[in-house]
Motif scaffolding. Structure first.
Motif, short mmCIF file in Angstrom:
data_model
loop_
_atom_site.label_atom_id
_atom_site.label_comp_id
_atom_site.label_asym_id
_atom_site.label_seq_id
_atom_site.Cartn_x
_atom_site.Cartn_y
_atom_site.Cartn_z
N CYS A 26 1.06 9.87 -5.07
CA CYS A 26 -0.54 9.96 -4.73
C CYS A 26 -1.08 10.76 -5.84
CB CYS A 26 -0.80 10.57 -3.34
SG CYS A 26 -0.51 9.16 -2.19
N ALA A 31 -2.23 6.74 -6.52
CA ALA A 31 -2.04 5.76 -5.65
C ALA A 31 -2.18 5.62 -4.15
CB ALA A 31 -0.15 5.49 -5.82
N TYR A 32 -3.12 6.98 -3.87
CA TYR A 32 -3.27 6.74 -2.49
C TYR A 32 -4.08 5.49 -1.82
CZ TYR A 32 -5.64 8.69 1.89
OH TYR A 32 -5.81 8.61 3.22
N LEU A 33 -3.50 4.81 -1.06
CA LEU A 33 -3.91 3.79 -0.50
C LEU A 33 -4.05 2.59 -1.62
CD1 LEU A 33 -6.08 4.85 2.47
CD2 LEU A 33 -3.76 4.13 2.56
N LYS A 34 -3.58 2.60 -2.52
CA LYS A 34 -3.45 1.54 -3.50
C LYS A 34 -2.30 0.85 -3.53
CE LYS A 34 -7.10 3.19 -6.05
NZ LYS A 34 -8.55 2.36 -6.02
N ASP A 35 -2.22 -0.28 -4.09
CA ASP A 35 -0.88 -0.95 -4.13
C ASP A 35 -0.12 -0.58 -5.48
OD1 ASP A 35 1.13 -3.00 -4.97
OD2 ASP A 35 -0.10 -4.54 -4.39
N MET A 79 7.99 9.70 -3.45
CA MET A 79 7.17 10.12 -1.97
C MET A 79 6.19 11.19 -2.40
SD MET A 79 10.65 10.22 0.53
CE MET A 79 9.59 11.06 1.82
N ARG A 104 1.02 -1.09 -0.13
CA ARG A 104 -0.16 0.04 0.23
C ARG A 104 0.90 1.24 -0.01
NH1 ARG A 104 -3.08 -2.88 -1.46
NH2 ARG A 104 -5.34 -3.22 -0.54
N THR A 105 0.38 2.08 -0.79
CA THR A 105 1.06 3.59 -0.69
C THR A 105 0.25 4.50 -0.12
OG1 THR A 105 2.56 3.30 -2.90
CG2 THR A 105 1.64 5.36 -2.46
N ASN A 106 0.88 5.19 0.75
CA ASN A 106 -0.12 6.17 1.44
C ASN A 106 0.39 7.84 0.95
OD1 ASN A 106 -1.80 7.36 3.43
ND2 ASN A 106 -1.34 6.09 4.92
N GLN A 142 5.36 5.63 4.39
CA GLN A 142 4.06 5.68 3.41
C GLN A 142 3.93 4.48 2.21
OE1 GLN A 142 6.49 9.35 0.86
NE2 GLN A 142 4.21 8.89 0.31
N PHE A 143 5.10 3.67 1.95
CA PHE A 143 5.38 2.61 1.17
C PHE A 143 5.50 1.43 2.15
CE2 PHE A 143 7.65 5.87 -1.48
CZ PHE A 143 6.55 6.51 -2.05
N GLY A 203 9.78 5.56 2.18
CA GLY A 203 9.22 7.05 1.97
C GLY A 203 8.83 7.64 3.32
#
Lengths: 393, 380
Positions: free
Chosen positions: B69, B73-77, B65, A241-243, A382-383, A379
Motif C-alpha cells: 500500500c 496498491a490500496y484497493l488496486k489490482d 504485506m 485486490r490488495t488491501n 489483504q491480498f 497477507g
C-alpha cells in the motif's frame, strides 16, 4: 480479454505433511510433469514458465525459484516467480494468463509448490510478516488474525460456532472423495464441537493443516487449445485486490472495507464476473473452490462472491446449501481445510475449479459443472484473487 | 509486442550506503508518489500496481504485506514479482498487453543497509550440494571470472578498467549519494574477495527505490511521455554451476535476441545509443557485451579498451555509474530502466549521452548470471 485462453492441463501431487521422499524441486517437477501429460504436451512445447512460491523460509532456501529452474523445465525460457503470500497460486495463475493474453507466449506452465515440513514451525515464519515495532510483540499470527475476522462476523451477523463446525464436517466429507487430500479423516458435528479451542471462535477442527505438495496448470492460446484439448477450462474472468495491512483500518467509522466481510474479495470477484458476463452468481456459478484456511473464512467468502447475501454464509452452510447435493457445491475437493500447501493452496483452487468444468474431477465431480470460481487470500487477509473458469468460451 | 508502451513518469531515490532517517515504507511511498507526480497523474489514474521485492532482503516473510500500500496498491489490482526489479517491468508490460489494463505503477526497492547480504546469499543456496561450499555472489562470480579469464586469456588488469569507467561515470550522477570515483590502480590495490575477483570489482550495495508509470494508452499521458518500451526478452539458465558454460551468459543471449527481434535491431553496437547493464561485477559487464552482441565472443576486453563503451564512445555503457557505483540489490534492474528513460528523454542530468534515442536496460540475478531480463526503450 482480447485473446481467448484456457487451462488445458492440470497436475497435482498428493498433499501431506512431510513428503519425505521428495525434495521441494522434485515436488514441483512431479506436478509439472503431470500437468503436461494431462495436456498432452511435452516440455519442449511450453514457451514460458511461471513459478508460485510464497515465503521461502518455509522451504529453507531463499532463492527457491533459481533452484527449481531446471526441475520445472524453465531452462532457456522466460521464467518468473510470483509471491503474494497465501494468494500466490492465484496470482501465479493470473500471471500465466498474462503471458498468453499479451501475445508474448502461446503456452505457459504455471507451477506452485510447497514443502512446509522443512521449517520448524510455519507460524514462526508467518509471524515474521508482522510489523516488528507495533504488532509482533502482541504475538499476532495467521490464526488469531483470521479468528478476529470470524469473531467480527459473529458479532455482526450472529454466526455461530456450530455453523462453523458444519463447514469443517462438509469439507472433511468432501476430502474423503479426493485421493490427493492431506486429511482423510471424517468428522461429525459432535466431534468437531468437542475439539480443543485454538483461538476463539476457532476450534482445532476449524483450522487447516499445514501441508507439502505441488500443483501445476498449462494455459494456452485459443488455436492451441482447439488443436490439443477437447474439454478445456476457458479463463472467462479474473480479478485481484490488495488491501491495507493494518486490520484496524478495516474497522471503525472510517473503514472502506470490513475485516469481517471480505469486501476486498468482493471487489476482485466483481471484476471477474464482469469479464465473464456473470450478473447473478448465485444462479450462474456451478461450483466454487474457495481459499478458506479456517471455517470462518468460507463464511465471509461465499458472501463476498455473491453466492448468498451478507450474513447468510453461516446459516446457509448449516442447512447444507454448499454440500455436494446442495445449491452450489463449495470445495468439493475438501478445500484448504483438508490440504494447505501454502505457496500452492490458491493454485490448487484453480486446478480443482478447472477439473470441474473439464468434467474431469473424478469422485468429487459436480455433475455438468459449467462455471467454476476459484479464490485466493494472502497477507493479513489483504491480498485477494478470483478467477472464473467456464466449460464454454 | 502488439504495441509499444509509453513511460509516463519515473522517479528514484538517492542511492545511499544507509538510510537511517526514513523507514523503507516511507521511502517507497515518497518515490511511488514522485513517479505519479512526474507523470502528472494521481493514484486514480492507475488501474494496477506491480512490485518486485525480496522477503529476505526486506527482512520479513511476505514483505509486501506492509509495503504494497505504500507503493500505491490500496484497493488496486496488485501483484508482486519475487524476481529482480527489472522483471516488474516485464510483468507490468504483460498485463498491459492483455488489453485488460491501461496504466501500471511499478515499484521496486532494496534496503541492504538493514540486512546481512552475505548471510542471505548463503541461504539462497540449496542445502544439499551448494550450501556446504558457502556459495555466495562473490564466490560464484569468482568461479565464472576464473573460467572466462582462462578461456580468453583476459589480461588481469582489464576488469579494473571497467570499474574505473563506471565509477568515473557515477561520480557525475547526482542521484548517487557518495559518488566516489576510483582509479584502476585503486581497484588493483583492493583485496581479493574471492580470487580472481577483487573487492572493488564487485557491485557496491546501496539502499534505493525506483518507480515507473507505464501505460498502453498514450492518450492517458498528461505530459509528453519519456520513452516508448518497444522490446523485451527474459530467460533463465539452470541452477547448478556445473551444468553451465560459465564463460557466457546463455540465457542473456536468448533474452537479448528476443528483444532485438521485436525492435528490428540487427547491429546493436551501432543501433543502440546507450546501455545500462547489470554490472554485478566487472566480469558481468564484460560478459554481457558478448551476450548482447556488442562484440564477438572473447572480444569484450578489446571492446572496452577501444573506448567504445566509455562516455563519448560508440555505445556508452552505464553512464549512471552502474551497479559498480551503487547496487540496490533486488531493484537494480528497475534503476537501469529508469536511467534509460532519463537518457532517451534528455533528462540524464550530468550523465547525459547526447542525442540518445535508443537505450537498452538489463536486469540480472542469481549465481553467475542465471536469470536475465532485457528491455529496449526508444525516444518518443
Amino acid at each position: 480479454m482480447a485473446r481467448k485462453t484456457a487451462i488445458i492441463g492440470v497436475g497435482q501431487t498428493k498433499y501431506g505433511f512431510k513428503s519425505e521422499e521428495m525434495t521441494w524441486p522434485e515436488l514441483a517437477r512431479l506436478a509439472s510433469a503431470r500437468a503436461l501429460e494431462h495436456a498432452g504436451l511435452t516440455i519442449d512445447e511450453i514457451d514460458a514458465v511461471v513459478l508460485g512460491l510464497a515465503p521461502t523460509a518455509l522451504i529453507g532456501v531463499h532463492a527457491g525459484e533459481q533452484w527449481a529452474a531446471g526441475a520445472v523445465g524453465a531452462v532457456g525460457k522466460p521464467f518468473m516467480r510470483i509471491n503474494t503470500g497465501g494468494a500466490t497460486g492465484g496470482s501465479a495463475a493470473q500471471a500465466g494468463y498474462y503471458h498468453i493474453a499479451s501475445g508474448m507466449a502461446r503456452t505457459v506452465l504455471v507451477v506452485s509448490a510447497e514443502k512446509v515440513a522443512e521449517s520448524e514451525d510455519a507460524q514462526q515464519v508467518i509471524g515474521s510478516a508482522f510489523d516488528p515495532f507495533y504488532e509482533r510483540p502482541f504475538g499476532l499470527n495467521a490464526i488469531n488474525m483470521c479468528a478476529f475476522q470470524g469473531l467480527r462476523h459473529m458479532q455482526k451477523y450472529g454466526t455461530t460456532q456450530r455453523q462453523l463446525a458444519t463447514i469443517a464436517v462438509r469439507s472433511r466429507a468432501n476430502g474423503m472423495r479426493n485421493p490427493l487430500a492431506h486429511l482423510h479423516k471424517p468428522l461429525t458435528i459432535e466431534q468437531a464441537l468437542a475439539t480443543r479451542n485454538i483461538c476463539y471462535p476457532l476450534k482445532l477442527s476449524d483450522c487447516c493443516p499445514r501441508s507439502s505438495g505441488a500443483c501445476a496448470i498449462v494455459i494456452a492460446v485459443e488455436d492451441v487449445v482447439k488443436r490439443v484439448c477437447t474439454r478445456p477450462a476457458w479463463i472467462r474472468g479474473y480479478g485481484a485486490r490488495t488491501n491495507t495491512f493494518h486490520m484496524g483500518d478495516k474497522m471503525g467509522p472510517a473503514l472502506d472495507t470490513d475485516h469481517g466481510d471480505f469486501d476486498d474479495l468482493a471487489l476482485a470477484a466483481r471484476e471477474a464476473y464482469r469479464m465473464a458476463g456473470i450478473t447473478r452468481p448465485e444462479r450462474e456459478v456451478s461450483v466454487a473452490e474457495i481459499y478458506a484456511p479456517f471455517t470462518c473464512s468460507e463464511v465471509a467468502a461465499v458472501e463476498a462472491l455473491g453466492l448468498c447475501p451478507k450474513g447468510q454464509g453461516g446459516p446457509k452452510a448449516e442447512v447444507g446449501a454448499w454440500d455436494m447435493d446442495g445449491e452450489i457445491p463449495v470445495n468439493p475437493s475438501g478445500g484448504t481445510l483438508c490440504s494447505n500447501p501454502i505457496s500452492a493452496t490458491a493454485q490448487v483452487r484453480v486446478c480443482e475449479a478447472a477439473l470441474q468444468v473439464m468434467q474431469d474431477a473424478g469422485d468429487r465431480q459436480v455433475p455438468g459443472a459449467q462455471i467454476a470460481i476459484a479464490t485466493g487470500i494472502g497477507g493479513s487477509l489483504q491480498f485477494h484473487t478470483a478467477m472464473v473458469l467456464g466449460a464454454d468460451m | 509486442m502488439d504495441q509499444p508502451l509509453s513511460v509516463a513518469g519515473v522517479a528514484q531515490s538517492r542511492y545511499t550506503r544507509s538510510t537511517p532517517e526514513e523507514r523503507l515504507e516511507e521511502t517507497i511511498y515518497r518515490i511511488a508518489a514522485a513517479a505519479l507526480a512526474d507523470a502528472g497523474m494521481t493514484r486514480d489514474d492507475v488501474d494496477n500496481v506491480v512490485i518486485a521485492a525480496s522477503d529476505a532482503v526486506d527482512g520479513r516473510a511476505i514483505s509486501s504485506m506492509l509495503s504494497a500500500c505504500s507503493a500505491g496498491a490500496y484497493l488496486k489490482d496488485e501483484i508482486k514479482v519475487a524476481d529482480e526489479g527489472g522483471f516488474a517491468i516485464i510483468a507490468a508490460a504483460l498485463r498491459l498487453l492483455t488489453g485488460d489494463f491501461e496504466t501500471s505503477l511499478i515499484v521496486s526497492w532494496s534496503k541492504p543497509s538493514e540486512c546481512e547480504l552475505t548471510a542471505i546469499e548463503v541461504i539462497a543456496a540449496d542445502p544439499f550440494f551448494t550450501r556446504p561450499f558457502g556459495l555466495t555472489h562473490a564466490s560464484s562470480t569468482a568461479l565464472m571470472a576464473g573460467c572466462y579469464r582462462k578461456r580468453y586469456a583476459l589480461p588481469g588488469d582489464l576488469p579494473a578498467a571497467v570499474v574505473a569507467k563506471n565509477r568515473a561515470n557515477g561520480s557525475r550522477n547526482p542521484s548517487l549519494a557518495s559518488p566516489d570515483a576510483v582509479t584502476a590502480a585503486d581497484v588493483l590495490a583492493s583485496r581479493y574477495v574471492a580470487y580472481p575477483v577483487r573487492e572493488l570489482e564487485l557491485a557496491t550495495a546501496a539502499d534505493g527505490v525506483a518507480a515507473v508509470v507505464l501505460t498502453r494508452n498514450k492518450q492517458l499521458c498528461r505530459k509528453q511521455p519519456l520513452a516508448k518500451l518497444t522490446g523485451m526478452g527474459w530467460a533463465t539458465e539452470g541452477y547448478e554451476l556445473g551444468e553451465r558454460d560459465l564463460t557466457r551468459f546463455a540465457a542473456l543471449e536468448i533474452a537479448a535476441k528476443r528483444a532485438y527481434e521485436m525492435v528490428g535491431i540487427t547491429d546493436p553496437l551501432n543501433e543502440l545509443d546507450v546501455a545500462e547493464i547489470a554490472d554485478l561485477s566487472a566480469y558481468h559487464e564484460l560478459m554481457a557485451y558478448e551476450a548482447f552482441q556488442f562484440c564477438g565472443t572473447g572480444e569484450a576486453g578489446r571492446l572496452l579498451t577501444s573506448g567504445a563503451t566509455a562516455m563519448g564512445g560508440t555505445l556508452p555503457v552505464n553512464p549512471s555509474g552502474g551497479c559498480l557505483s551503487a547496487w540496490p540489490v533486488f531493484s537494480a534492474g528497475l534503476t537501469r530502466f529508469v536511467e534509460c528513460c532519463l537518457q532517451v528523454s534528455g533528462r540524464a542530468e550530468g550523465r547525459q549521452v547526447s542525442g540518445a534515442k535508443t537505450a537498452l536496460a538489463h536486469a540480472c540475478a542469481g549465481y553467475a548470471g542465471q536469470n536475465h531480463a532485457v528491455m529496449i526503450l526508444q525516444a518518443v
